[in-house]
Write an enzyme that holds these catalytic residues in place. Structure first.
Site, PDB file in Angstrom:
ATOM      1  N   GLU A 164       0.838  -1.207   0.000  1.00 51.80           N
ATOM      2  CA  GLU A 164       0.000   0.000   0.000  1.00 51.80           C
ATOM      3  C   GLU A 164       0.870   1.253   0.000  1.00 51.80           C
ATOM      4  O   GLU A 164       0.609   2.215  -0.745  1.00 51.80           O
ATOM      5  CB  GLU A 164      -0.901  -0.009   1.233  1.00 51.80           C
ATOM      6  CG  GLU A 164      -1.679   1.271   1.461  1.00 51.80           C
ATOM      7  CD  GLU A 164      -2.123   1.424   2.908  1.00 51.80           C
ATOM      8  OE1 GLU A 164      -2.466   2.556   3.298  1.00 51.80           O
ATOM      9  OE2 GLU A 164      -2.111   0.425   3.653  1.00 51.80           O
ATOM     10  N   ASP A 204       0.716   3.814  -3.162  1.00 51.22           N
ATOM     11  CA  ASP A 204       0.303   5.207  -2.983  1.00 51.22           C
ATOM     12  C   ASP A 204       1.239   6.139  -3.752  1.00 51.22           C
ATOM     13  O   ASP A 204       0.793   7.062  -4.449  1.00 51.22           O
ATOM     14  CB  ASP A 204       0.300   5.538  -1.495  1.00 51.22           C
ATOM     15  CG  ASP A 204       0.002   6.998  -1.217  1.00 51.22           C
ATOM     16  OD1 ASP A 204      -1.052   7.485  -1.643  1.00 51.22           O
ATOM     17  OD2 ASP A 204       0.840   7.657  -0.571  1.00 51.22           O
ATOM     18  N   GLU A 262      -4.440   0.606  -3.651  1.00 49.80           N
ATOM     19  CA  GLU A 262      -3.053   1.075  -3.656  1.00 49.80           C
ATOM     20  C   GLU A 262      -2.089  -0.103  -3.566  1.00 49.80           C
ATOM     21  O   GLU A 262      -1.050  -0.127  -4.249  1.00 49.80           O
ATOM     22  CB  GLU A 262      -2.828   2.040  -2.494  1.00 49.80           C
ATOM     23  CG  GLU A 262      -3.533   3.373  -2.669  1.00 49.80           C
ATOM     24  CD  GLU A 262      -3.469   4.253  -1.434  1.00 49.80           C
ATOM     25  OE1 GLU A 262      -3.657   5.475  -1.565  1.00 49.80           O
ATOM     26  OE2 GLU A 262      -3.247   3.717  -0.324  1.00 49.80           O
TER      27      GLU A 262
END
Length: 241
Positions: A45, A49, A121
């Protein structure tokens, strides 16, 4: 868990399917399966991102050559906000693939915006690690593009300059004019005062540490003049002497 359909929907084929499995594994699953060697999606994640941020910035940079840095930043923030990425996650039914604890499932975790956003993400992070930036871009760009028009309109709706221009053009078919009246303070901490006028009539002024923020403040003050000050745009239909 069979992730073939998810790969098909994303238009990819992973070399290392375990990365995709990690991308759909919530921390609550690890807590309920301590003997499982599974890893949750949080590291992916973190990476995803950043990858989505780069892809979005590059897409907007090329599509909107006339927008300044502040406007590009505002649109990018709207496109990558939690609710927008959760909407993309729902479009590929990502919630159905999430591995999570029973308690989290009972609490609606498969439909929670924050979890869906983070899982998407993580999926992008997994694609980037396994297949590279081009593959990650192929996953992200068309899905962001599908949201772009609505998100862009929402972003513009929050801009007082855009709202004021829409109002004056709808009523009089003319746009407001902005002028810097003065600037004060040292170079590293300068304050600007900007006037917004219509047909040569001053509507309002605003101050800020950049011309852009001062212009937005002036536009916001002009909108208040019409919304709560009892004035009409048509009061300024005749040019000033």
């Amino acid at each position: 868990m069979d992730l073939d359909q998810l790969q098909h929907d994303l238009g990819i084929r992973m070399n290392d399917p375990l990365l995709l499995l990690q991308a759909v594994t919530h921390r609550s699953y690890i807590n309920e399966h301590p003997n499982d060697e599974a890893v949750d999606y949080e590291r992916l994640e973190f990476l995803g991102d950043a990858v989505i941020g780069i892809i979005t910035a590059r897409m907007l940079f090329h599509r909107f050559p006339d927008l300044d840095e502040g406007e590009l930043t505002r649109i990018r923030s709207a496109l990558v906000r939690t609710e927008a990425l959760a909407e993309i996650a729902r479009s590929i039914r990502l919630g159905e693939y999430l591995r999570m604890g029973r308690g989290e499932v009972r609490n609606g975790g498969r439909e929670r915006d924050t979890i869906l956003c983070r899982a998407f993400e993580a999926v992008v992070g997994a694609v980037y690690v396994d297949l590279g930036m081009d593959a990650a871009e192929a996953v992200v760009t068309p899905r962001l593009s599908a949201l772009q028009h609505r998100v862009l309109q929402e972003a513009l709706d929050k801009d007082p300059r855009s709202r004021l221009q829409e109002l004056t053009q709808a009523e009089l078919d003319i746009a407001p004019a902005y002028k810097v009246l003065k600037s004060t303070g040292p170079d590293h901490d300068r304050t600007y005062m900007v006037e917004v006028a219509l047909n040569g009539h001053r509507l309002a002024t605003g101050s800020g540490h950049t011309i852009r923020t001062a212009s937005h403040a002036a536009a916001a003050n002009a909108l208040r003049l019409f919304q709560v000050g009892g004035r009409s745009v048509r009061d300024f239909a005749e040019p000033a002497d």
